[in-house]
Design an enzyme around this catalytic site. Structure first.
Site, mmCIF file in Angstrom:
data_model
loop_
_atom_site.group_PDB
_atom_site.id
_atom_site.type_symbol
_atom_site.label_atom_id
_atom_site.label_comp_id
_atom_site.label_asym_id
_atom_site.label_seq_id
_atom_site.Cartn_x
_atom_site.Cartn_y
_atom_site.Cartn_z
ATOM 1 N N HIS A 55 0.848 -1.199 0.000
ATOM 2 C CA HIS A 55 0.000 0.000 0.000
ATOM 3 C C HIS A 55 0.877 1.240 0.000
ATOM 4 C CE1 HIS A 55 0.753 -0.528 4.290
ATOM 5 N NE2 HIS A 55 0.216 0.641 4.581
ATOM 6 N N HIS A 57 1.339 3.958 1.934
ATOM 7 C CA HIS A 57 1.838 4.725 3.082
ATOM 8 C C HIS A 57 3.365 4.900 3.011
ATOM 9 C CE1 HIS A 57 -1.931 3.946 5.764
ATOM 10 N NE2 HIS A 57 -2.088 4.977 4.954
ATOM 11 N N ASP A 59 5.773 4.942 5.086
ATOM 12 C CA ASP A 59 6.664 4.025 5.803
ATOM 13 C C ASP A 59 6.746 2.662 5.095
ATOM 14 O OD1 ASP A 59 3.955 3.596 6.731
ATOM 15 O OD2 ASP A 59 4.751 2.414 8.404
ATOM 16 N N HIS A 60 6.050 2.537 3.961
ATOM 17 C CA HIS A 60 6.126 1.317 3.141
ATOM 18 C C HIS A 60 6.727 1.588 1.755
ATOM 19 C CE1 HIS A 60 3.544 -1.242 5.830
ATOM 20 N NE2 HIS A 60 3.362 -0.036 6.324
ATOM 21 N N HIS A 111 -7.428 -0.953 5.577
ATOM 22 C CA HIS A 111 -6.413 -0.021 6.106
ATOM 23 C C HIS A 111 -6.257 1.146 5.127
ATOM 24 C CE1 HIS A 111 -2.780 1.243 8.210
ATOM 25 N NE2 HIS A 111 -2.086 1.161 7.088
ATOM 26 N N ASP A 130 -0.124 -3.934 6.201
ATOM 27 C CA ASP A 130 -0.765 -3.427 7.422
ATOM 28 C C ASP A 130 -2.223 -3.869 7.511
ATOM 29 O OD1 ASP A 130 1.589 -2.165 8.054
ATOM 30 O OD2 ASP A 130 0.845 -0.120 7.741
ATOM 31 N N HIS A 168 4.675 -4.679 10.904
ATOM 32 C CA HIS A 168 5.011 -3.991 12.159
ATOM 33 C C HIS A 168 5.102 -4.973 13.325
ATOM 34 C CE1 HIS A 168 4.490 0.256 10.891
ATOM 35 N NE2 HIS A 168 3.565 -0.215 10.074
HETATM 36 ZN ZN ZN Z 1 -0.015 1.640 6.561
#
Ligand code: ZN
Length: 240
Positions: A55, A57, A59-60, A111, A130, A168
């Site tokens: 996805h 985001h 942090d990905h 998410h 996530d 995570h």
């Molecule tokens: Zn995420």
């Protein structure tokens, strides 16, 4: 054989390096940060040939461009989301390959609205981003409770010994919430104890398995979407 290595990043992310010895190919799943994955790949003598995103985001995906620049890797990610440097847009039912290993794409919204998971049936491995966490699930940023509930049911409908690689290390706080949401549950209590011990020793608690999640994840065990929604709301304000 598919070799899978966790590269910790930020406070609690795991970026996964996936290596196929036969072809010499290496993929990185969700490189939020390029530096640690490039360093770990170099240390092992691996060259990253593919980036797989679950996805959008940051942090990905934050390291996509730098990984691509460093090694000319091909970037595959959800077709429905804005993915930096994407070469291949992935939709439900499509495939990707790492050497002879074939993965299939399923869409698991909740998410984010275009979130995908990558499932390697023969290897009994799934990269779930996530969507599902050990004993928990992602927050509902873009999707609905109904969507997320269905997404979790799809993932835990895989064979029980499938390993689920989430992004995570949230298991301890999830386990505490699970024990609060489903009190006096022997399987949850047992896993909470295990997780407390592992974390006290500084050890990882992922990947998890479909079997473990069916037994101890309250969001998976919820009987319907409305029970799921109630649990998700409760978890959003839960302080362990
Ligand atoms: Zn995420």
């Amino acid at each position: 054989m598919m070799e899978i290595v966790a590269v910790p990043a930020f406070a609690d992310n795991y970026l996964w390096l996936v290596h196929d010895e036969a072809s010499g190919e290496t993929a990185v799943v969700d490189p939020g940060d390029a530096k640690p994955v490039l360093a770990e790949a170099a240390r092992r003598g691996w060259t990253i040939t593919q980036v797989w995103n679950t996805h959008w985001h940051p942090d990905h995906t934050g390291g996509n461009i730098a990984v691509k620049e460093a090694s000319h890797a091909r970037v595959s990610g959800p077709a429905k989301e804005n993915i930096p440097g994407r070469d291949v847009g992935l939709c439900e039912g499509e495939q990707l390959r790492l050497g002879e290993h074939v993965g299939r794409v399923i869409e698991v919204p909740g998410h984010t609205s275009g979130h995908i998971a990558l499932i390697f049936d023969d290897d009994k491995v799934a990269f779930v981003g996530d969507t599902l966490f050990a004993m928990g699930c992602g927050r509902l940023f873009e999707g609905t409770a109904e969507q997320m509930y269905q997404s979790l049911q799809r993932l835990t409908g895989l064979p029980p010994d499938t390993r689920l690689y989430c992004a995570h290390e949230y298991t301890l706080s999830n386990a505490r919430f699970a024990a609060h949401a489903m009190p006096n549950d022997a399987a949850i209590e047992r896993r909470l104890n295990d997780v407390e011990r592992l974390r006290a020793d500084g050890k990882m608690t992922v990947p998890t398995t479909v079997r473990q999640e069916r037994e101890t994840n309250p969001f998976v065990r919820a009987t319907d979407a409305s029970e799921f929604a109630r649990l998700r709301r409760e978890k959003d304000s839960f302080r362990s």
